[in-house]
Design a protein around this motif. Structure first.
Motif: not given
Lengths: 369, 259
Positions: A58-75
Motif C-alpha cells: 500500500t505504502a509503495g503503490l500510493v507513494g509512487w502514484s503520488l510522485v508520478v500521478e498526483g494527489v487525486r490518483k494517489a488517494k
C-alpha cells in the motif's frame, strides 16, 4: 497554415503522468521480497509476512502514484488498497473454516458406509479396535442426516405458511394499522431471540400440552420455526413491497378481486425473491444446535418418526461425538465422524444457497424480446 | 356496449384533505371526453373516482353521485369490483404483467378471475382485442413471448387490448401517451378515434393539442392555489373550449398564458 496544425507533443495535455500498467505487480513483488526479508530478521511466519507485505504494498503503490500521478490518483489508489484489504480480511475466516473442515472432514466422509449407517450398536470397543488394530471405522451419520432433514422439512412446513401469510397481511392489508405495527415490532424482537430460548419455549410448550419430558423431532421443528418465521416474514415482506403498485392497480382495473390479485399477480411477480428468502432461512436454521439439544435429545439409532422418540441431528451429533466420544480412551474415531458430519452440514448449507440462486433465476420474470 | 356517465356534486377527499370539489359533468356514451388542466388540479384523482380506483389509496373517499346509465357507482351495496369490470382503465405508465406472455396479458381479465374459457374462444378474444388495439400485426408471431419485451408504445397498446378484452362500457385513460414518443402517441390517438365507435372514452392529458385532436368534449380543471381543492372550471365542446371559452382561466390556459 501553421495555426490549424495539431501541435506535436509526447503527452496529451489532458493527462498527467501515468504509472506503467505493470506497476501494481512490480510493487507487489518488491513488497513480498522486502516483507520476507524483514520477517526473516524477527522470525518468519506466514501471517506476519502477509500483513507486512500488504502494508509495504500500500505504502509503495500510493507513494509512487503520488510522485508520478498526483494527489487525486494517489488517494484513489489508497482507497482501492483499503477496500481490497478489507475484502481479503473478510475472506480469511471463510476460507480458513472451509479448508479446516475439508481437511478434517474428508477422511470421515470417505469412510465406507458413513452416509448409510447409523451409530446403532457402535460401541467404544469398535473404536478401540480401529485405533489399535487398524480395523475399518464403523458407524455413520445416516440417523443424524435423516433427523436433520426431517426436522428441517417439518420446520419449513410450519414456518412458510405462517411467515408468508403474515408478510401478505403486513404488505397488502396492514395499512399501518396498530395490529400491523405490533406484528412488525414483535417480528423484529423475534429475530433477536437467542436460539436456546426458542428451544426452551418449544420444550416448555410441549411439556405443558403433551406431557413432561416430551422430546421428539416435532418439538425441535417447532423450536426451529420460532427462529425461522421472523426471517421468512422479513424477506417475504421486502419482496412483496417491491412489487410495483401499478401491477395491483392494473389487475383491480380489470375487475379482479384483491385476493385473486395477490394470488395471481403479486405472488408470482415476487416468487423468485420469496423462494430464495425461504431457502436462506432454511440454511440459517439447519445448523442450529442448542434448540435441538433441549427439544429432540440425542439418538444413536434411526428414527424416521418426528412425532415420537428422540431424534439425532447433524449438529447434536457433532456436539456429542466431540464432547462424549464413543470410546473415551480413543476419541480420534469420534472426532473423525464429527468432522465428517460438519463437512456434510456445510455442504448442505452451500447446496441450499446455490438452490436459492437457482430458484431466483428460474422464477424471475422473463424479459425475452 | 357503452354507457353514459353523469356526475353530481362530487367531492373527493384524501383523508381530511378535499382534493376535488363540486364536480358536475355529463359524459355522453360513445364519445371521447378529455380532461385538461395544470398538474395537481385533480384531473387524475377525479378520473379514478369514475371507476372507484380512487379508494385503493388508504384514506381516500368521495361524496356525491356518479351515475353509470343512471345507476349510482357509490350506492349502498355496490361492489367496486363489478364497477371496475364495467369501467376499464389504462394507466400513465404501461404496466403489462411481467410474469405473463403477451397472450396471457390480453386474457388477464378473464384468467385472473378464473372464468372458464375454451382455447378457441380465447384465441378469438386475443385476436379481436389485439386487432382492436392495433397491435395484432406486430405481435401475432410472438404471442407466447413476455409482454415486457415489447416497446413502450406497444406495451401501452397491449394494456389497451387487455382493458378492452373484458368488454367494458367505458374506458378511462390516465395520460396514456405521456411516456411515449410521437409515433406511438399517434398510434394511440388513432386507436382512441376507433374506440369511440364502441366505447365511451375519457382521457386525461397534459397535451392540449392531443385533447384538441382526439376529443369531442373537453373539461378544464383548475386549482386556486396549493392546498386548495381542484375544481371543474369549464366543460363544453372541444372546438368551443379551444377557440371561444367562456371563462378567462380557460382561455389563459389553452392559449398558454397561464401563470
Amino acid at each position: 497554415m501553421t495555426a490549424t496544425l495539431t501541435p506535436v507533443r509526447k503527452r496529451s495535455a489532458l493527462t498527467k503522468g501515468q504509472l506503467p500498467k505493470a506497476a501494481p505487480y512490480i510493487v507487489l513483488a518488491v513488497a513480498l521480497i522486502l516483507g520476507a526479508a524483514i520477517l526473516a530478521l524477527i522470525g518468519f511466519n506466514a501471517f506476519g509476512w502477509g500483513i507486512v507485505s500488504a502494508i509495504l504494498f500500500t505504502a509503495g503503490l500510493v507513494g509512487w502514484s503520488l510522485v508520478v500521478e498526483g494527489v487525486r490518483k494517489a488517494k484513489d489508489k489508497l482507497a482501492t488498497c483499503l477496500v481490497v484489504g478489507a475484502f481479503l480480511i473478510a475472506l480469511v475466516p471463510l476460507f480458513s473454516v472451509i479448508w479446516t473442515v475439508l481437511v478434517n472432514g474428508l477422511p470421515g466422509l470417505l469412510d465406507p458406509g458413513f452416509l448409510t449407517t447409523s451409530m446403532n450398536g457402535v460401541t467404544g470397543a469398535f473404536d478401540n479396535k480401529t485405533v489399535e488394530e487398524g480395523a475399518p471405522l464403523l458407524g455413520g451419520i445416516y440417523h443424524a442426516l435423516m433427523g436433520t432433514l426431517l426436522i428441517t422439512v417439518l420446520a419449513t412446513l410450519i414456518s412458510v405458511p405462517v411467515g408468508l401469510l403474515t408478510a401478505i397481511y403486513l404488505v397488502e392489508y396492514g395499512e399501518d394499522r396498530a395490529l400491523a405495527r405490533a406484528i412488525t415490532f414483535f417480528v423484529d424482537v423475534m429475530t433477536g431471540i437467542p436460539s436456546i430460548v426458542a428451544g426452551l419455549f418449544a420444550a416448555a410448550a410441549f411439556f405443558a400440552v403433551v406431557g413432561p419430558g416430551t422430546k421428539t423431532g416435532a418439538v425441535a421443528a417447532v423450536a426451529l420455526s420460532v427462529l425461522m418465521i421472523p426471517v421468512v416474514v422479513r424477506s417475504s415482506e421486502e419482496m412483496l413491497k417491491i412489487v410495483p403498485n401499478e401491477l395491483r392497480e392494473a389487475a383491480y382495473a380489470l375487475g379482479v378481486r384483491k385476493w385473486r390479485t395477490i394470488l395471481k399477480v403479486v405472488l408470482p411477480t415476487a416468487i423468485s425473491g420469496i423462494a430464495s428468502g425461504i431457502t436462506l432461512a432454511i440454511a440459517r436454521v439447519i445448523g442450529e444446535t442448542a434448540p435441538i439439544l433441549v427439544t429432540a435429545g440425542f439418538a444413536t439409532t434411526i428414527n424416521a418418526n418426528v412425532f415420537s422418540g428422540w431424534m439425532a441431528s447433524l449438529p447434536t451429533f457433532i456436539y456429542t461425538q466431540i464432547l462424549n466420544p464413543t470410546s473415551p480412551s480413543n476419541p480420534d474415531p469420534s472426532s473423525e465422524r464429527a468432522w465428517g458430519a460438519a463437512l456434510v452440514l456445510i455442504i448442505l448449507v452451500m447446496l441450499l444457497n446455490l438452490g436459492a440462486r437457482l430458484i431466483a433465476r428460474i422464477f424471475a420474470p422473463k424479459t425475452g424480446r | 356496449m357503452s354507457k353514459r356517465i353523469d356526475v353530481k356534486d362530487l367531492n373527493v377527499y384524501y383523508s381530511k384533505f378535499l382534493a376535488v370539489e363540486g364536480v358536475n359533468i355529463n359524459i355522453d356514451a360513445k364519445s371521447v371526453t378529455a380532461f385538461i388542466g395544470p398538474s395537481g388540479c385533480g384531473k387524475s384523482t377525479f378520473l379514478r373516482t369514475l371507476n372507484r380506483m380512487h379508494e385503493v389509496i388508504p384514506g381516500a373517499r368521495v361524496e356525491g353521485e356518479v351515475l353509470l346509465d343512471g345507476d349510482n357507482l357509490y350506492g349502498p351495496g355496490v361492489d367496486p369490483v363489478t364497477v371496475r369490470s364495467q369501467i376499464g382503465m389504462v394507466f400513465q405508465r404501461p404496466n403489462p404483467f411481467p410474469t405473463m406472455s403477451i397472450r396471457d396479458n390480453v386474457l388477464a381479465g378473464v384468467k385472473l378471475n378464473n372464468t372458464k374459457i375454451s382455447k378457441g374462444e380465447a384465441d378469438v378474444l386475443v385476436e379481436r382485442s389485439l386487432q382492436g388495439a392495433n397491435l395484432w400485426n406486430e405481435v401475432k408471431d410472438r404471442l407466447a413471448k413476455p409482454g415486457s419485451g415489447l416497446s413502450g408504445g406497444q406495451q401501452q397498446r397491449l394494456c389497451i387490448a387487455r382493458a378492452i378484452a373484458v368488454e367494458p362500457q367505458v374506458i378511462l385513460m390516465d395520460e396514456p401517451c405521456s411516456a411515449l414518443d410521437p409515433i406511438s402517441t399517434l398510434a394511440i390517438e388513432d386507436l382512441i378515434n376507433e374506440l369511440k365507435d364502441q366505447y365511451t372514452v375519457v382521457i386525461v392529458t397534459h397535451n392540449m393539442q392531443q385533447a384538441a385532436r382526439v376529443s369531442d368534449k373537453t373539461a378544464f380543471f383548475n386549482i386556486a392555489g396549493t392546498g386548495k381543492p381542484g375544481k371543474l372550471i369549464e366543460f363544453g365542446d372541444t372546438p368551443t373550449i379551444f377557440s371561444n371559452p367562456t371563462e378567462k382561466a380557460t382561455e389563459d390556459y389553452v392559449s398558454g398564458r397561464f401563470g
